[in-house]
Design a protein around this motif. Sequence first.
Motif, PDB file in Angstrom:
ATOM      1  N   ALA A  75      42.465  37.536  24.698  1.00 55.45           N
ATOM      2  CA  ALA A  75      41.545  38.367  25.484  1.00 55.45           C
ATOM      3  C   ALA A  75      40.740  37.526  26.465  1.00 55.45           C
ATOM      4  CB  ALA A  75      40.612  39.135  24.550  1.00 55.45           C
ATOM      5  N   VAL A  76      40.318  36.327  26.033  1.00 57.81           N
ATOM      6  CA  VAL A  76      39.579  35.435  26.928  1.00 57.81           C
ATOM      7  C   VAL A  76      40.475  34.999  28.086  1.00 57.81           C
ATOM      8  CG1 VAL A  76      38.491  33.160  27.110  1.00 57.81           C
ATOM      9  CG2 VAL A  76      37.962  34.639  25.167  1.00 57.81           C
ATOM     10  N   PHE A  80      40.108  35.914  32.224  1.00 64.22           N
ATOM     11  CA  PHE A  80      40.169  34.915  33.298  1.00 64.22           C
ATOM     12  C   PHE A  80      41.278  35.305  34.292  1.00 64.22           C
ATOM     13  CE2 PHE A  80      41.642  31.054  35.321  1.00 64.22           C
ATOM     14  CZ  PHE A  80      40.456  30.445  35.703  1.00 64.22           C
ATOM     15  N   TYR A  81      42.415  35.672  33.758  1.00 62.62           N
ATOM     16  CA  TYR A  81      43.542  36.091  34.582  1.00 62.62           C
ATOM     17  C   TYR A  81      43.176  37.290  35.461  1.00 62.62           C
ATOM     18  CZ  TYR A  81      47.817  38.863  35.377  1.00 62.62           C
ATOM     19  OH  TYR A  81      48.802  39.623  35.923  1.00 62.62           O
ATOM     20  N   GLU A  82      42.569  38.309  34.854  1.00 64.16           N
ATOM     21  CA  GLU A  82      42.184  39.506  35.600  1.00 64.16           C
ATOM     22  C   GLU A  82      41.171  39.180  36.704  1.00 64.16           C
ATOM     23  OE1 GLU A  82      43.423  42.540  35.395  1.00 64.16           O
ATOM     24  OE2 GLU A  82      44.678  42.236  33.631  1.00 64.16           O
TER      25      GLU A  82
END
Length: 86
Positions: A75-76, A80-82
């Motif tokens: 999720a972290v 970051f990706y999003e």
Amino acid sequence: MSKQYDKELSVKELAALPDEDIDFSDIPALDEAFWKNAKVQMPDRVKTPLTVRFDSDMLEWFKSQGRGYQTRMNAVLRSFYEAHRH
């Protein structure tokens, strides 16, 4: 109470703020009806097994949070990706 800041606060500075200095007025109250009908929904994504290397202290911190540490790590990374993919 709300307070205007001259600069954006770091995560460390935000964590140090006393609760009474945080403005929660824009967050709706969650009543019993909300929790009665609330469901955890996990994304329906295919996960790929992978061998990676993480700093030991970071891995131990995630593990210390209990079951699901790999999901939280994912999720972290997804967050970051999003934030950076556009």
